[in-house]
Enzyme design. Structure first.
Site, PDB file in Angstrom:
ATOM      1  N   GLY A 235       3.994   3.508  -5.710  1.00 52.13           N
ATOM      2  CA  GLY A 235       2.899   4.357  -6.147  1.00 52.13           C
ATOM      3  C   GLY A 235       3.314   5.808  -6.158  1.00 52.13           C
ATOM      4  CB  SER A 236       1.335   8.897  -6.207  1.00 47.76           C
ATOM      5  OG  SER A 236       0.683   8.937  -4.955  1.00 47.76           O
ATOM      6  CB  THR A 237       5.834  11.428  -4.598  1.00 46.93           C
ATOM      7  OG1 THR A 237       6.848  10.805  -5.397  1.00 46.93           O
ATOM      8  CG2 THR A 237       6.505  12.226  -3.506  1.00 46.93           C
ATOM      9  N   GLY A 240       3.004   7.993  -0.829  1.00 45.80           N
ATOM     10  CA  GLY A 240       4.200   7.559  -0.114  1.00 45.80           C
ATOM     11  C   GLY A 240       4.476   8.428   1.104  1.00 45.80           C
ATOM     12  CD  GLU A 257       9.513   2.325  -7.838  1.00 50.19           C
ATOM     13  OE1 GLU A 257       9.434   3.541  -8.112  1.00 50.19           O
ATOM     14  OE2 GLU A 257       9.022   1.429  -8.540  1.00 50.19           O
ATOM     15  CD  GLU A 388       5.277   9.880 -11.772  1.00 50.20           C
ATOM     16  OE1 GLU A 388       4.714   9.992 -10.670  1.00 50.20           O
ATOM     17  OE2 GLU A 388       6.016   8.921 -12.062  1.00 50.20           O
TER      18      GLU A 388
END
Lengths: 477, 283, 318
Positions: A235-237, A240, A257, A388
């Site tokens: 998913g999104s940073t 994360g 990831e 992104e």
């Protein structure tokens, strides 16, 4: 001049039976959730597809306990060969029900049926088939003679490839002897719930796979649960990062990831027609809802004009519309929230001075849509070159020397993927060597395979999924 | 017993291939096992840590770009230099409370371990990489590459532990900022003297001595550090450091500090990124 | 670039021209085989249904070069083929006529007579078809004879041996000479892509033929396997698109051989539509060299109009 208009060629919805409401799949049974139920909608027309149960902390606890019990009583001790046979069964059932899975995925996610049919679902089956074969060979995988499973894995996956991300998570976990509690994204739960039915058809022991639905709170409860031994997240940073914080100081294993802002580098000597195809595939595949999307086009200045001309002509042939039409190239944006984000970032691109272009393209009245979009005159400092977007929006920058290309490509906190287009072999290898990214596609883009490790450098996360390397996350090594 | 007055060594930091004092001008006394004064060690500040990270980042592309064979030769050269200073290291290890035999054994083990790691430089890629049989007309291969700048919080084992955390990080092409053992920092600086004379490029290893609790949070939170090895950190400090490390998703490595036995490849693979390259196969 | 002139003598000028021509052809952007095949396969997965399919079938029929190129050809057979070309389905006058009938030079006269006033063209293979292995004078005589007999289109073959061995000037000069021999007849240049080994060569041969004056570039003789394929046609369509962008002159494309079903034919039309563009979607700029495909097109056409599947007994075998 003849106008060759393709009449609509819609895939039949009749192969799918969507129930009015879905519970949580815990210990082999669908059970009620105790959070506030939510609705999943079809992003192509905003119609409600089903009511989905929401797991609260107690439900999460139930699911983790079921997974723990299954791990201790059945799955962890089962010979690898037997586990492998279950996974082979699952792979086969996925192939048997592929049409149903593809249609359901397109309805819930908005992606074109061509992609769910030709890319997602075949890869899902391949992923289970591949890891099925590892289950009884783990002692030969390079992690010692008798590698042990980790235990119970908590897995949280995104909405861009709902079923494929499930496969990336569940197949290696089960092959290595772990049991799982998986939370699909709240906007795309349906194929995961159909997968629960596939587990039952395969006679998978209850509790080995548990699917709990819900939004961020459910995910947080899952990763924070003390009964989890391993967390896997795609998913999104930002999320994360939160998960890494939540796990700080614990003994839980973690693989992430996360996001990306991949550079797709086109050298002057590239096979231009294939490069243009690769650029299109890189950014418009799956509406650009791809963490490894080639969202920054870096084109060598001597061919920039020619490449852009060809790219625009090619973009004009893209067909945007009904995801179930077999001729659709670009489907619906997955949610209103994502559409807002894409619009906001695109607006910032214009405000910051980049030139925006889209081919003439009629968008449906209902649902969430965004025309394929190109920004030229983009500077490295523009938000559209750094953040992104996760949508069908390409930022074009130019470079003069290979060194400049690599420097610009690496000038980002992300490091998930990159593309290289040149007919010169040594230049491919030089560029690939200097790119700080986990996946480098040379003269191709957005290719995936269960035998091939995938994952990022830097803030794109850590750990690899796929191949022998993908086993490490699910073994005590 | 000579009545000549010994010329003592000033133990300084090792940053960018040079031996500066701490920019803070501070030092702290190092004592032996019985509490007797041995020397003053530099007491590095957060600015020294920052400078060390800058040096490590600058050295990274060059070191990572060396061939495995070249890195292997440089690391082996370091082992040769270590061997030449066996007595000096033995004496310094003895300051930490070891008997002469224990100290000599630790130094021998440390040199042998360094040799063991040196040989990995041109082999780890073959062991940790792969040619992947994908279902399509593509050549697909995965190679491990160094993660980047690694902060290493060294354990208190004065030489064997130090060598066991530094060598695996640099042999694959990473560059490091090492926080030496707080009570036993002197061997680290002597090691730096070996490194400085062994063809190891400046900045590949930077060594800070000082207070661990003061330096590690700065390294754990530094956005230009890619990974951190918490081996030398007490358990209680781990959660806060991991929390800081999450900000730029540093790779965090924690493992036992048992230095006996086969070290395995885990300390190398912890600071490697797997890069997968695809290319079509056609005519 | 200077490469005209006396094909029999070797002048300094010709040598310079050869180097320039080779450099030009090798300076064209490369073709990645896997990428080109993937793109062709992707386009082939387009699903053409209902009204679009009906239009596509009629368009495809109107693009057919109905072909017979057998040693055993007879005047009777050619006349039968011509009758079919004008009225592909005698029971349904709404079926369009085909673009041309394609025969050997000695059958041109027969075909011209049979097709007089019909609007169906007569194409003739010439230049020592299919191998191209004859002296230039023989090739030119072959061409002149076909044109004199009334052929409106000449399908020549290139000397693949010369092309592959690097003698691109020979191919260029022969093509120029045949073009001159054609007079008003249109020249289709057959590259015989099945012998060219790589898609890079297909692109080079396409440009070579276009620069030498080809009105059409054609994939194959039909005597070599593989004949036309989608990736090869894709590359040729890219070449004519790029050539028009560079020079302003539009050149046609003709895949020939191996096109047997309606599905095949429609795949080619999709390829044209999305590669060269709608400007090429007419018999003036795109042809299908085939014979058996016509009956399948007719059969599918009747299925669309009647709603039931037809059978081969309801269409003539000629």
């Amino acid at each position: 001049m003849t106008v060759f208009e393709y009449a609509p060629a819609p895939e039949s919805r009749s192969v799918v039976d969507i129930r009015g409401s879905y519970g949580l799949f815990i210990d082999g049974e669908f059970t009620d959730g105790h959070g506030e139920p939510f609705k999943t909608i079809n992003p192509a027309d905003e119609s409600v597809l089903a009511d989905i149960a929401c797991a609260d902390e107690a439900d999460v606890d139930r699911a983790v306990k079921a997974a723990r019990a299954a791990y201790e009583r059945v799955w962890g001790a089962m010979p690898g060969a037997e586990r492998g046979k279950y996974l082979y069964r699952i792979a086969r059932i996925i192939q048997e029900r592929s049409r149903e899975l593809a249609v359901l995925e397109s309805i819930d996610n908005g992606k074109p049926i061509r992609e769910s049919r030709d890319v997602d679902v075949p890869l899902v089956a391949a992923w289970f088939f591949y890891y099925a074969g590892w289950a009884d060979k783990l002692g030969h995988a390079g992690f010692g003679p008798h590698p042990q499973p980790v235990g119970v894995a908590g897995q949280v996956i995104p909405w861009n490839f709902p079923l494929l991300m499930l496969a990336w998570k569940i197949a290696p976990a089960l092959a290595c002897g772990n049991t799982v509690v998986l939370k699909p994204a709240e906007t795309t739960p349906l194929t995961a719930l159909l997968f629960a039915d596939i587990c039952r058809q395969a006679d998978l022991p209850p509790g080995v796979v548990n699917i709990i639905t819900g939004a961020g709170d459910t995910g947080r409860a899952l990763v924070a649960h003390p009964g989890i031994d391993k967390v896997a997240f795609t998913g999104s940073t930002d999320v994360g990062r939160q998960i890494a914080r939540t796990l700080a100081g614990t003994s839980k294993k973690l693989t992430l990831e996360l996001g990306g802002k991949a550079a797709n580098i086109v050298y002057a000597d590239a096979a231009l027609d294939q490069a243009v195809e690769g650029i299109v595939n890189g950014i418009f595949f799956n509406q650009g809802h791809v963490c490894c999307a080639g969202s920054r086009l870096l084109v060598q200045e001597s061919v920039a004009e020619e490449v852009l001309e060809r790219l625009k002509a090619r973009m004009a042939t893209l067909r945007v519309g009904d995801p179930l039409d077999k001729n659709t190239d670009i489907g619906a944006i997955n949610s209103a929230a994502q559409l807002d984000k894409i619009r906001e970032l695109s607006a910032s691109g214009e405000q910051e001075g980049a030139d925006r272009w889209s081919p003439p393209c009629r968008l449906p009245d209902r649902g969430f849509w965004f025309a394929p979009t190109l920004f030229t005159g983009v500077a490295q400092s523009h938000r559209i070159a750094r953040e992104e977007i996760f949508g069908p929006v390409l930022s074009v920058l130019t470079f003069r020397t290979p060194e400049e290309a690599v420097t610009k490509a690496n000038n980002t906190p992300y490091g998930l993927s990159a593309g290289i287009w040149t007919e010169k072999g040594s230049q491919i290898l030089w560029t690939a060597q200097h790119l700080r990214a986990g996946v480098v596609w040379a003269n191709t883009f957005n290719k995936f395979d269960p035998a091939s490790p995938f994952g990022g450098y830097k803030e794109s996360g850590y750990g690899r999924e796929g191949g022998r390397h993908g086993l490490e996350a699910y073994l005590n090594v | 017993m000579s009545d000549r007055l010994a010329v003592r060594k000033t133990y300084k930091l090792y940053i960018a291939g040079a031996f500066p004092r701490s920019e803070s001008g501070r030092s702290y006394p190092v004592t032996d096992g019985k509490g007797r004064f041995v020397a003053n060690a530099a007491h590095a500040s957060r600015k020294d840590a920052r400078d060390a990270v800058t040096a490590a980042r600058k050295a990274f592309p060059g070191w990572a770009g060396r061939t495995g064979y070249n890195r292997a030769q440089i690391l082996y050269r370091i082992a040769e230099m270590l061997e030449g200073r066996r007595d000096q290291f033995t004496a310094e290890v003895r300051h930490t409370g070891a008997s002469k035999a224990q100290a000599a054994a630790e130094v021998d083990a440390a040199i042998d371990r360094w040799v063991w790691y040196a040989g990995w430089a041109d082999k780890i890629t073959a062991v940790a990489g792969a040619a992947n049989p994908v279902a399509g007309p593509y050549f697909n291969f995965s190679t491990p590459e160094p993660t980047g700048v690694v902060a290493v919080i060294a354990p208190d084992s004065p030489l064997l532990g130090l060598v066991s955390v530094v060598a695996p990080a640099i042999v694959t092409g990473n560059t490091t900022v090492v926080v030496a053992s707080e009570p036993a920092p002197l061997t680290a600086i002597t090691l730096a003297e070996v490194l400085a004379t062994s063809d190891l490029p400046a900045g590949v290893v930077n060594i800070l001595t000082g207070h661990r609790t003061e330096l590690t949070p700065w390294l754990a939170s530094h956005m230009d550090v890619n990974a951190i090895d918490l081996t030398g950190v007490p358990d209680g400090d781990v959660p806060a450091l991991e929390d800081k490390a999450a900000e730029n998703l540093k790779r965090v490595f924690r493992a036992s500090d048992d230095w006996a036995g086969d070290p395995g490849t885990a300390r190398m693979t912890a600071f490697l990124e797997v890069k997968t390259v695809w290319h079509p196969v056609g005519v | 670039m200077r490469v005209f002139g006396d094909a029999w003598g070797v002048s300094t000028e010709t040598l310079i021209g050869a180097a320039e021509l080779r450099a030009f052809l090798h300076g064209l952007p490369g073709v990645d085989q896997v990428g080109a095949e993937e793109r062709a396969a992707r386009l082939a997965s387009r699903s053409i249904k209902t009204s679009a399919k009906a239009e596509a079938i009629d368009l495809a029929i109107s693009m057919v070069d109905l072909t017979t190129l057998e040693g055993a050809d007879t005047a009777g057979k050619v006349r039968a083929l011509c009758a079919k070309a004008v009225h592909p389905d005698p029971s349904d006058p709404s079926v369009p006529k085909v673009a041309a009938v394609c025969v050997y030079p000695d059958m041109v006269e027969t075909a011209v007579a049979a097709l007089a006033g019909s609007g169906v063209g007569v194409a003739s293979v010439a230049t020592a078809f299919p191998s191209g292995r004859a002296p230039l004078e023989a090739k030119l005589a072959d061409t002149r004879a076909a044109v004199a007999a009334g052929a409106s289109e000449i399908d020549m073959v290139i000397d693949r041996g010369a092309f592959l061995s690097g003698d691109v000037v020979k191919v260029f000069e022969e093509t120029v000479a045949v073009k001159q021999a054609c007079g008003d007849a249109h020249l289709k240049v057959i590259l015989e892509t099945g012998e060219l080994a790589t898609l890079d060569n297909v692109r080079r041969a396409s440009w070579l033929a276009m620069r030498a004056g080809a009105d059409f570039i054609k994939t194959s003789t039909g005597k070599i396997s593989p004949a036309a394929t989608l990736p090869v046609t894709l590359v040729m369509l890219e070449a004519v698109r790029d050539y028009r962008a560079a020079t302003g002159r539009q050149v046609g494309v003709k895949p020939a051989g191996g096109i047997r079903t309606t599905k095949d034919a429609i795949k080619y039309l999709v390829l044209v539509n999305e590669t060269a563009g709608p400007d090429w979607l007419s018999p003036a700029w795109f042809r299908l060299g085939a014979s058996s495909v016509l009956n399948d097109l007719l059969m599918q056409r009747r299925k669309l109009s009647t709603g039931v599947y037809s059978g081969p007994d309801y269409f003539t075998l000629d």
